[in-house]
Design an enzyme around this catalytic site. Structure first.
Site: not given
Length: 283
Positions: A180, A237
């Protein structure tokens, strides 16, 4: 004694379940199946545990900006924890079954509101279950208390503050999995990539094979590079949840003062004008 200033073991918790100034918080939650955590709590939980739902209790509703799990209003969250029998005098022990991510979110939120007596169960529900400690389906009725916040405003960063800190040379840590971060996949947000200048330190690398935090010495080695730097340290995050495990691990490693970009990547990429960085996988 607790295991550390931030963690307890399953055996310690089992020995202290009857303490009148202890509240156990079950934070199990599955992003893919939002009802699964509450269902798991209904089927079996640690005796005396109250349940906190990530999206109902530990987050506000999602808006156009602010990320997928924005913080609830302080007044709302204080009412939630007060109803659970939590005030500044009790110790809270949080657990989950998601590599400590949801429990660490509650740990960070309570600390953000000035509550120092909060711990995370090392290894979470799997550690409790594996140790053979008792479980129950009984839902406790705790007498409500009045939680009074003392907000540590510096612990949290919004987009405006992040931009200011970037200009001042802040260090950014992206807590997501490498794919990611590199922008190869993005299962949750509409844009793939990371905030320019951020380094990738996946929160999962702070955990051992049992889903417990590694030793403080291992964690100090893990964070040695960023600990030696200067400027504010900001951790993010996807939406301000799993980054809390990195923040918990940093505390265990003796790195104090790191800040949470609560909105995370989901907030950053909601603004088309924000730049996006990608990185190729190293050979």
């Amino acid at each position: 004694m607790t295991r550390t200033k931030n963690l307890v073991t399953a055996d310690w918790l089992a020995a202290h379940l009857s303490d009148p100034d202890l509240v156990v918080a079950d934070c199990r939650f599955d992003l893919a199946q939002p009802q699964a955590g509450r269902q798991a709590y209904t089927e079996a939980h640690i005796p005396g545990a109250v349940y906190f739902d990530l999206e109902r209790d530990l987050s506000a509703p999602k808006q156009a900006h602010g990320g997928r799990h924005p913080l609830p209003p302080v007044e709302t969250f204080c009412r939630t924890v007060s109803a659970a029998g939590i005030d500044e005098t009790v110790m809270v022990v949080a657990y989950d079954a998601q590599n400590m991510a949801m429990a660490a979110r509650l740990w960070w939120m309570l600390r953000y509101l000035g509550h120092a007596r909060v711990r995370v169960l090392g290894g979470g529900w799997p550690a409790w279950w594996a140790a053979g400690h008792p479980v129950t389906q009984d839902v406790p009725r705790r007498a409500p208390r009045a939680f009074t916040p003392c907000i540590r405003a510096r612990s949290a960063v919004d987009l405006a503050e992040l931009r200011r800190l970037q200009k001042a040379g802040a260090r950014l840590v992206d807590s997501r999995v490498p794919e990611r971060y590199r922008g190869e996949v993005e299962p949750l947000d509409p844009v793939a990539g990371h905030i320019p200048g951020a380094v990738n330190l996946p929160y999962t690398d702070t955990l051992d094979a049992r889903g417990d935090l590694r030793s403080p010495a291992d964690l100090r080695d893990r964070f040695a590079g960023i600990a030696a730097g200067r400027g504010d340290l900001v951790v993010y995050c996807g939406s301000g949840v799993t980054a809390c495990v990195n923040l918990l691990a940093m505390e265990e490693a003796g790195i104090a003062g790191a800040r949470l970009y609560v909105g995370g990547w989901s907030d950053w990429c909601s603004y088309p004008e924000n730049p996006v960085a990608t990185a190729k996988k190293s050979s």
